[in-house]
Motif scaffolding. Structure first.
Motif, PDB file in Angstrom:
ATOM      1  N   ASP A  88      23.024 -29.062  32.392  1.00 34.14           N
ATOM      2  CA  ASP A  88      23.431 -28.719  33.557  1.00 34.14           C
ATOM      3  C   ASP A  88      22.326 -29.277  34.613  1.00 34.14           C
ATOM      4  N   ILE A  89      21.523 -29.956  34.262  1.00 33.60           N
ATOM      5  CA  ILE A  89      20.879 -30.668  35.360  1.00 33.60           C
ATOM      6  C   ILE A  89      20.604 -32.278  34.978  1.00 33.60           C
ATOM      7  N   VAL A  90      21.179 -32.874  36.161  1.00 28.79           N
ATOM      8  CA  VAL A  90      21.023 -34.398  36.250  1.00 28.79           C
ATOM      9  C   VAL A  90      19.658 -34.713  36.765  1.00 28.79           C
ATOM     10  N   ARG A  91      18.787 -35.483  36.135  1.00 29.71           N
ATOM     11  CA  ARG A  91      17.486 -35.699  36.449  1.00 29.71           C
ATOM     12  C   ARG A  91      17.456 -37.410  36.732  1.00 29.71           C
ATOM     13  N   LEU A  92      16.892 -37.422  37.826  1.00 30.05           N
ATOM     14  CA  LEU A  92      16.494 -38.895  38.098  1.00 30.05           C
ATOM     15  C   LEU A  92      15.171 -38.998  37.918  1.00 30.05           C
ATOM     16  N   GLN A  93      14.604 -40.057  36.944  1.00 28.43           N
ATOM     17  CA  GLN A  93      13.269 -39.873  36.540  1.00 28.43           C
ATOM     18  C   GLN A  93      12.499 -41.119  36.481  1.00 28.43           C
ATOM     19  N   ASP A  94      11.295 -41.161  36.397  1.00 28.74           N
ATOM     20  CA  ASP A  94      10.282 -42.131  36.598  1.00 28.74           C
ATOM     21  C   ASP A  94      10.042 -42.797  35.251  1.00 28.74           C
ATOM     22  N   ALA A  95       9.141 -43.850  35.101  1.00 24.67           N
ATOM     23  CA  ALA A  95       9.034 -44.302  33.932  1.00 24.67           C
ATOM     24  C   ALA A  95       8.369 -43.500  32.728  1.00 24.67           C
ATOM     25  N   ALA A  99      10.664 -36.005  36.222  1.00 26.41           N
ATOM     26  CA  ALA A  99      11.410 -35.904  37.418  1.00 26.41           C
ATOM     27  C   ALA A  99      11.230 -36.361  38.744  1.00 26.41           C
ATOM     28  N   VAL A 100      11.800 -37.365  39.241  1.00 24.16           N
ATOM     29  CA  VAL A 100      11.649 -37.666  40.766  1.00 24.16           C
ATOM     30  C   VAL A 100      12.414 -36.708  41.516  1.00 24.16           C
ATOM     31  N   ILE A 101      13.666 -36.445  40.843  1.00 25.45           N
ATOM     32  CA  ILE A 101      14.458 -35.417  41.666  1.00 25.45           C
ATOM     33  C   ILE A 101      15.448 -34.922  40.564  1.00 25.45           C
ATOM     34  N   ASP A 102      15.714 -33.643  40.524  1.00 26.23           N
ATOM     35  CA  ASP A 102      16.548 -32.929  39.833  1.00 26.23           C
ATOM     36  C   ASP A 102      17.918 -32.358  40.411  1.00 26.23           C
ATOM     37  N   PHE A 103      18.954 -32.723  40.002  1.00 27.04           N
ATOM     38  CA  PHE A 103      20.107 -32.270  40.715  1.00 27.04           C
ATOM     39  C   PHE A 103      21.072 -31.195  39.740  1.00 27.04           C
ATOM     40  N   THR A 104      21.520 -30.127  40.469  1.00 32.00           N
ATOM     41  CA  THR A 104      22.467 -29.425  39.788  1.00 32.00           C
ATOM     42  C   THR A 104      23.890 -29.352  40.515  1.00 32.00           C
ATOM     43  N   GLY A 109      31.937 -32.275  41.514  1.00 29.49           N
ATOM     44  CA  GLY A 109      31.559 -33.683  41.786  1.00 29.49           C
ATOM     45  C   GLY A 109      30.437 -33.678  42.898  1.00 29.49           C
ATOM     46  N   ILE A 110      29.852 -32.728  43.261  1.00 27.28           N
ATOM     47  CA  ILE A 110      28.814 -32.572  44.325  1.00 27.28           C
ATOM     48  C   ILE A 110      27.556 -31.812  43.558  1.00 27.28           C
ATOM     49  N   PHE A 111      26.397 -32.566  43.654  1.00 28.22           N
ATOM     50  CA  PHE A 111      25.138 -32.199  43.286  1.00 28.22           C
ATOM     51  C   PHE A 111      24.312 -32.022  44.229  1.00 28.22           C
ATOM     52  N   GLU A 112      23.409 -31.052  44.161  1.00 22.76           N
ATOM     53  CA  GLU A 112      22.398 -30.799  45.101  1.00 22.76           C
ATOM     54  C   GLU A 112      20.661 -30.896  44.590  1.00 22.76           C
ATOM     55  N   GLY A 113      19.838 -31.574  45.041  1.00 20.01           N
ATOM     56  CA  GLY A 113      18.482 -31.563  44.307  1.00 20.01           C
ATOM     57  C   GLY A 113      17.477 -31.244  45.666  1.00 20.01           C
ATOM     58  N   LEU A 114      16.533 -30.632  45.373  1.00 18.32           N
ATOM     59  CA  LEU A 114      15.424 -30.524  46.413  1.00 18.32           C
ATOM     60  C   LEU A 114      13.912 -31.207  46.007  1.00 18.32           C
ATOM     61  N   ARG A 115      13.739 -31.680  47.069  1.00 19.56           N
ATOM     62  CA  ARG A 115      12.061 -32.438  47.062  1.00 19.56           C
ATOM     63  C   ARG A 115      11.250 -31.837  47.871  1.00 19.56           C
ATOM     64  N   THR A 116      10.146 -31.314  47.245  1.00 23.76           N
ATOM     65  CA  THR A 116       9.347 -30.178  47.963  1.00 23.76           C
ATOM     66  C   THR A 116       8.889 -31.208  49.302  1.00 23.76           C
ATOM     67  N   ASN A 117       8.513 -30.370  50.159  1.00 17.21           N
ATOM     68  CA  ASN A 117       8.252 -30.751  51.627  1.00 17.21           C
ATOM     69  C   ASN A 117       9.044 -31.892  52.106  1.00 17.21           C
ATOM     70  N   GLU A 118      10.183 -32.468  51.558  1.00 18.99           N
ATOM     71  CA  GLU A 118      11.155 -33.162  52.001  1.00 18.99           C
ATOM     72  C   GLU A 118      12.449 -32.394  52.493  1.00 18.99           C
ATOM     73  N   GLY A 119      12.980 -31.614  51.783  1.00 22.92           N
ATOM     74  CA  GLY A 119      14.192 -31.281  51.710  1.00 22.92           C
ATOM     75  C   GLY A 119      15.332 -31.479  50.761  1.00 22.92           C
ATOM     76  N   VAL A 120      16.582 -31.203  51.019  1.00 26.73           N
ATOM     77  CA  VAL A 120      17.771 -31.368  50.033  1.00 26.73           C
ATOM     78  C   VAL A 120      18.373 -32.605  50.188  1.00 26.73           C
TER      79      VAL A 120
END
Length: 231
Positions: A88-95, A99-104, A109-120
């Motif tokens: 249930d998690i779509v991960r955009l990841q580094d080498a 996780a660079v950012i995880d989406f649920t 068709g709409i996924f939401e992810g949070l980056r700490t200190n940056e936002g949604v």
């Protein structure tokens, strides 16, 4: 019942059937292949991500349009994608596969992810995102609120100025009907085909398009309220 359980266990061990979670992973992986828009919640910064199904040492393959690095600097670290959790998690990841950012998925068709200190951030099917953006653009401007008899009772302006939480600012014009002035909407959004007006008190008015290209307040009433786009 115990014989059935034993049979399933045997088949699982033999690799002839997949556990339920595995099917979810397969389904989500298939659904994610294609073009997506990665964006801030107000879509002021966007990036096109193309997800592919072939495997690389850094995960499943993806391509980022060149403008991504400027619009969303954190995307510079993204080199692949994968499905994590219970499928249930779509991960955009580094080498390194981190996780660079995880989406649920929050809506179909709409996924939401949070980056700490940056936002949604929002990940949405590209065609759907552009269709919504076009619809939003068509909503921006001056409107009249009228009663069913055609009497205008208020003017308002829908803007594309961010009001937080995926909402945008709306402004009432002077001399509105007391009922509208008391409601005093300050923000709006387009959701599931409805224009939703919201007040600071948490009240909402919903309007749906009817067959006459007007937007009627729902639920309907004997004395309806209608939004008309000013020419």
């Amino acid at each position: 019942m115990s014989a059935r359980i034993d049979l399933v266990l045997v088949l699982l061990l033999a690799g002839l059937v997949a556990p339920a979670g595995a099917q979810d992973v397969t389904t989500l992986k298939k659904d994610m292949i294609g073009q997506w828009e990665l964006a801030t919640t107000d879509r002021s910064k966007t990036c096109v991500v193309t997800m592919k199904g072939d495997t690389t040492p850094q995960g499943l393959r993806l391509e980022l349009e060149p403008a991504c690095a400027t619009a969303l600097p954190f995307t510079k670290d993204i080199v692949g994608w994968s499905i994590k959790g219970l499928g249930d998690i779509v991960r955009l990841q580094d080498a390194a596969g981190e996780a660079v950012i995880d989406f649920t998925e929050v809506e179909t068709g709409i996924f939401e992810g949070l980056r700490t200190n940056e936002g949604v951030y929002i990940l949405q099917n590209l065609a759907a995102a552009r269709s919504l953006a076009k619809s939003m653009d068509q909503m921006i401007g001056d409107w009249s609120m009228v009663r069913g008899n055609g009497q205008a009772i208020c003017g308002l302006t829908l803007t594309n100025t961010d009001a937080g939480n995926d909402n945008f600012q709306v402004f009432l014009k002077p001399k509105c009907d007391p009922a509208v002035a008391a409601f005093n909407p300050t923000s709006w959004r387009l959701e599931h085909g409805q224009i939703i007006l919201m007040s600071t008190k948490g009240e909402t008015w919903q309007f749906e398009a009817d067959d006459n290209a007007q937007w009627r307040r729902v639920p309907d009433s004997a004395d309806p309220l209608i939004l008309l786009r000013e020419q």
